[in-house]
Design a protein around this motif. Structure first.
Motif, PDB file in Angstrom:
ATOM      1  N   ASP A   1      -9.057  -4.085   6.320  1.00 44.42           N
ATOM      2  CA  ASP A   1      -9.123  -4.887   5.104  1.00 44.42           C
ATOM      3  C   ASP A   1     -10.384  -4.621   4.294  1.00 44.42           C
ATOM      4  O   ASP A   1     -10.345  -4.585   3.058  1.00 44.42           O
ATOM      5  N   GLY A   2     -11.511  -4.426   4.966  1.00 40.11           N
ATOM      6  CA  GLY A   2     -12.766  -4.212   4.262  1.00 40.11           C
ATOM      7  C   GLY A   2     -12.819  -2.918   3.480  1.00 40.11           C
ATOM      8  O   GLY A   2     -13.620  -2.790   2.547  1.00 40.11           O
ATOM      9  N   GLN A   3     -11.994  -1.949   3.836  1.00 38.40           N
ATOM     10  CA  GLN A   3     -11.944  -0.669   3.142  1.00 38.40           C
ATOM     11  C   GLN A   3     -10.660  -0.470   2.344  1.00 38.40           C
ATOM     12  O   GLN A   3     -10.479   0.549   1.671  1.00 38.40           O
ATOM     13  N   ASP A   4      -9.761  -1.434   2.416  1.00 34.79           N
ATOM     14  CA  ASP A   4      -8.430  -1.304   1.822  1.00 34.79           C
ATOM     15  C   ASP A   4      -8.482  -1.688   0.342  1.00 34.79           C
ATOM     16  O   ASP A   4      -8.896  -2.797  -0.003  1.00 34.79           O
ATOM     17  N   ASN A   5      -8.051  -0.769  -0.546  1.00 32.42           N
ATOM     18  CA  ASN A   5      -8.063  -1.104  -1.968  1.00 32.42           C
ATOM     19  C   ASN A   5      -6.869  -1.956  -2.388  1.00 32.42           C
ATOM     20  O   ASN A   5      -6.785  -2.387  -3.541  1.00 32.42           O
ATOM     21  N   CYS A   6      -5.949  -2.206  -1.470  1.00 34.21           N
ATOM     22  CA  CYS A   6      -4.857  -3.172  -1.668  1.00 34.21           C
ATOM     23  C   CYS A   6      -4.664  -3.907  -0.339  1.00 34.21           C
ATOM     24  O   CYS A   6      -3.708  -3.614   0.404  1.00 34.21           O
ATOM     25  N   PRO A   7      -5.527  -4.860   0.011  1.00 34.34           N
ATOM     26  CA  PRO A   7      -5.483  -5.447   1.344  1.00 34.34           C
ATOM     27  C   PRO A   7      -4.241  -6.275   1.643  1.00 34.34           C
ATOM     28  O   PRO A   7      -3.962  -6.560   2.804  1.00 34.34           O
ATOM     29  N   THR A   8      -3.469  -6.659   0.625  1.00 33.50           N
ATOM     30  CA  THR A   8      -2.253  -7.438   0.869  1.00 33.50           C
ATOM     31  C   THR A   8      -0.981  -6.652   0.598  1.00 33.50           C
ATOM     32  O   THR A   8       0.117  -7.198   0.706  1.00 33.50           O
ATOM     33  N   VAL A   9      -1.111  -5.368   0.216  1.00 31.93           N
ATOM     34  CA  VAL A   9       0.045  -4.506  -0.044  1.00 31.93           C
ATOM     35  C   VAL A   9      -0.127  -3.218   0.746  1.00 31.93           C
ATOM     36  O   VAL A   9      -1.158  -2.559   0.646  1.00 31.93           O
TER      37      VAL A   9
ATOM     38  N   GLY B   1      -6.057  -0.228  -5.846  1.00 36.54           N
ATOM     39  CA  GLY B   1      -5.237   0.942  -5.602  1.00 36.54           C
ATOM     40  C   GLY B   1      -3.980   0.886  -6.445  1.00 36.54           C
ATOM     41  O   GLY B   1      -3.575  -0.176  -6.934  1.00 36.54           O
ATOM     42  N   ASP B   2      -3.324   2.045  -6.610  1.00 36.11           N
ATOM     43  CA  ASP B   2      -2.128   2.091  -7.453  1.00 36.11           C
ATOM     44  C   ASP B   2      -1.065   1.091  -7.023  1.00 36.11           C
ATOM     45  O   ASP B   2      -0.332   0.554  -7.850  1.00 36.11           O
ATOM     46  N   ALA B   3      -0.972   0.828  -5.731  1.00 33.12           N
ATOM     47  CA  ALA B   3       0.089  -0.033  -5.215  1.00 33.12           C
ATOM     48  C   ALA B   3      -0.051  -1.473  -5.678  1.00 33.12           C
ATOM     49  O   ALA B   3       0.933  -2.221  -5.679  1.00 33.12           O
ATOM     50  N   CYS B   4      -1.262  -1.901  -6.063  1.00 32.67           N
ATOM     51  CA  CYS B   4      -1.461  -3.284  -6.492  1.00 32.67           C
ATOM     52  C   CYS B   4      -2.226  -3.371  -7.801  1.00 32.67           C
ATOM     53  O   CYS B   4      -2.680  -4.453  -8.182  1.00 32.67           O
ATOM     54  N   ASP B   5      -2.360  -2.266  -8.499  1.00 26.95           N
ATOM     55  CA  ASP B   5      -3.134  -2.242  -9.734  1.00 26.95           C
ATOM     56  C   ASP B   5      -2.283  -2.751 -10.892  1.00 26.95           C
ATOM     57  O   ASP B   5      -1.218  -2.191 -11.169  1.00 26.95           O
ATOM     58  N   PRO B   6      -2.709  -3.810 -11.586  1.00 24.04           N
ATOM     59  CA  PRO B   6      -1.909  -4.305 -12.716  1.00 24.04           C
ATOM     60  C   PRO B   6      -1.867  -3.341 -13.890  1.00 24.04           C
ATOM     61  O   PRO B   6      -0.991  -3.449 -14.737  1.00 24.04           O
TER      62      PRO B   6
ATOM     63  N   PRO C   1      -5.423  -6.745  13.942  1.00 27.16           N
ATOM     64  CA  PRO C   1      -6.717  -7.374  13.639  1.00 27.16           C
ATOM     65  C   PRO C   1      -7.442  -6.621  12.532  1.00 27.16           C
ATOM     66  O   PRO C   1      -7.613  -5.405  12.587  1.00 27.16           O
ATOM     67  N   GLY C   2      -7.844  -7.337  11.484  1.00 27.76           N
ATOM     68  CA  GLY C   2      -8.581  -6.741  10.384  1.00 27.76           C
ATOM     69  C   GLY C   2      -7.764  -5.876   9.457  1.00 27.76           C
ATOM     70  O   GLY C   2      -8.325  -5.198   8.589  1.00 27.76           O
ATOM     71  N   ASP C   3      -6.438  -5.905   9.617  1.00 23.63           N
ATOM     72  CA  ASP C   3      -5.560  -5.088   8.779  1.00 23.63           C
ATOM     73  C   ASP C   3      -4.337  -5.927   8.431  1.00 23.63           C
ATOM     74  O   ASP C   3      -3.262  -5.765   9.004  1.00 23.63           O
ATOM     75  N   GLY C   4      -4.524  -6.841   7.481  1.00 21.27           N
ATOM     76  CA  GLY C   4      -3.501  -7.840   7.190  1.00 21.27           C
ATOM     77  C   GLY C   4      -2.189  -7.278   6.713  1.00 21.27           C
ATOM     78  O   GLY C   4      -1.142  -7.877   6.959  1.00 21.27           O
TER      79      GLY C   4
END
Length: 335
Positions: A85-93, A107-112, A75-78
């Protein structure tokens, strides 16, 4: 002349490098594991990739295990990385480490563009690489290498490299003229063809210069494994007894009439700059981006055109310098 100043560096570190190549040790350079390699945890993926749905994917490694397919979402951590999710700088990665080199909203993991602060992330050609760092903005590209230097990577390197305990950086200590010693660390692109139309970028700060005979440099190079010299894009600070000066240069280290360009630049110690070297056939470009986002560029042609699998290295001579990351981007590689 720039080439004359590099003779000691070339004789030392280049001799070490090409002795290894001559002995057939290029295979020991450990190219990056491609995306999609099977995994159970982030620790099984190389730097710059995470274990997502039991396969390595681009993103910061070293975090907690990522949920497997079919598991119940938290819950809240997709993305199941342990960050809400609200604090995640890459909420889908999945990126439990939340590393963010440039401090923008990605975040680096999803930064283009992980080296360039940009909260928009525009990507006109929809290749996952932001317009601000895309070397071919009208064509599909791919990230060949990315390492945010969260510890020393498993690359071939000379002796005097260390991880910086107080930040996500690696440091070289290159003795220079007093010891005829340069330092370098080598990343392989890891493909079987002859890659071209690509760029390599690093972030670097010179923190100290050593000796008094000038030639204090740190930068990035493209090296053809069939050649004996690289094409170099570097910062340099010269000191007494030479006329004190600071500049950047683009050189193919040729002894007679090769590519050898420089431009004055007010380089400051303990200040981070972004260096980008690009190759398109015989044309090379060296760009220095200052902390305020302004940049200066040198362009020229060289006979060191691509002929075989290539290497990118960072390093220098006569200086202590800290490197914050390395990224190589180009057209999708041949499988």
């Amino acid at each position: 002349m720039l080439t004359a100043r590099h003779s000691a560096y070339d004789a030392g570190v280049r001799g070490w490098l090409f002795a290894m190549i001559g002995l057939g040790l290029v295979g020991c350079y450990a190219p990056n594991v491609p995306e999609g390699a099977p995994c159970q945890t982030d620790n099984e993926c190389p730097e710059g990739q995470s274990c997502v749905a039991l396969a390595c994917a681009r993103g910061g490694g070293g975090g907690a295990p990522i949920d497997a397919p079919g598991s119940t979402p938290r819950p809240g951590d997709g993305d199941g990385d342990g960050v809400a999710d609200g604090q995640d700088n890459c909420p889908t990665v999945g990126n439990a480490d939340q590393r963010n080199e440039d401090g923008d909203r990605f975040g680096d993991a999803c930064d283009p563009c992980p080296m360039i602060k940009d909260d928009v992330g525009a990507d006109a050609d929809h290749d996952g690489i932001g317009d601000l760092c895309d070397p071919n903005p009208a064509a599909k590209d791919a990230v060949w290498v990315f390492d945010g230097f969260h510890g020393l990577p498993a690359w071939s390197r000379s002796e005097r490299w260390s991880a910086v305990a107080t930040g996500d950086k690696v440091q070289m200590v290159a003795g220079g003229n007093a010891t005829d010693q340069g330092e370098l660390m080598i990343a392989t692109i890891g493909e079987t063809g002859t890659p071209d139309n690509f760029q390599a970028s690093t972030t670097v700060a010179i923190t100290a210069v050593m000796g008094s005979a000038g030639d204090h440099e740190a930068g990035i190079e493209i090296l053809d494994a069939k050649d004996t010299m690289p094409v170099t894009c570097s910062l340099e600070i010269d000191s007494a007894p030479l006329n004190p000066s600071a500049f950047f240069f683009l050189s193919d280290n040729a002894q007679n009439g090769g590519l050898d360009k420089s431009q004055n630049l007010a380089i400051q110690l303990n200040t981070e700059y972004r260096l980008t070297i690009a190759r398109h056939g015989a044309t090379y470009t060296c760009t220095v981006t200052r902390p305020d986002g302004t940049s200066a560029t040198l362009t020229g042609t060289s006979l060191r055109v691509p002929r075989t699998a290539n290497l990118v290295d960072i390093g220098g001579f006569g200086a202590t310098a800290q490197f914050g990351s390395l990224e190589v981007i180009g057209h999708p590689l041949t499988p």
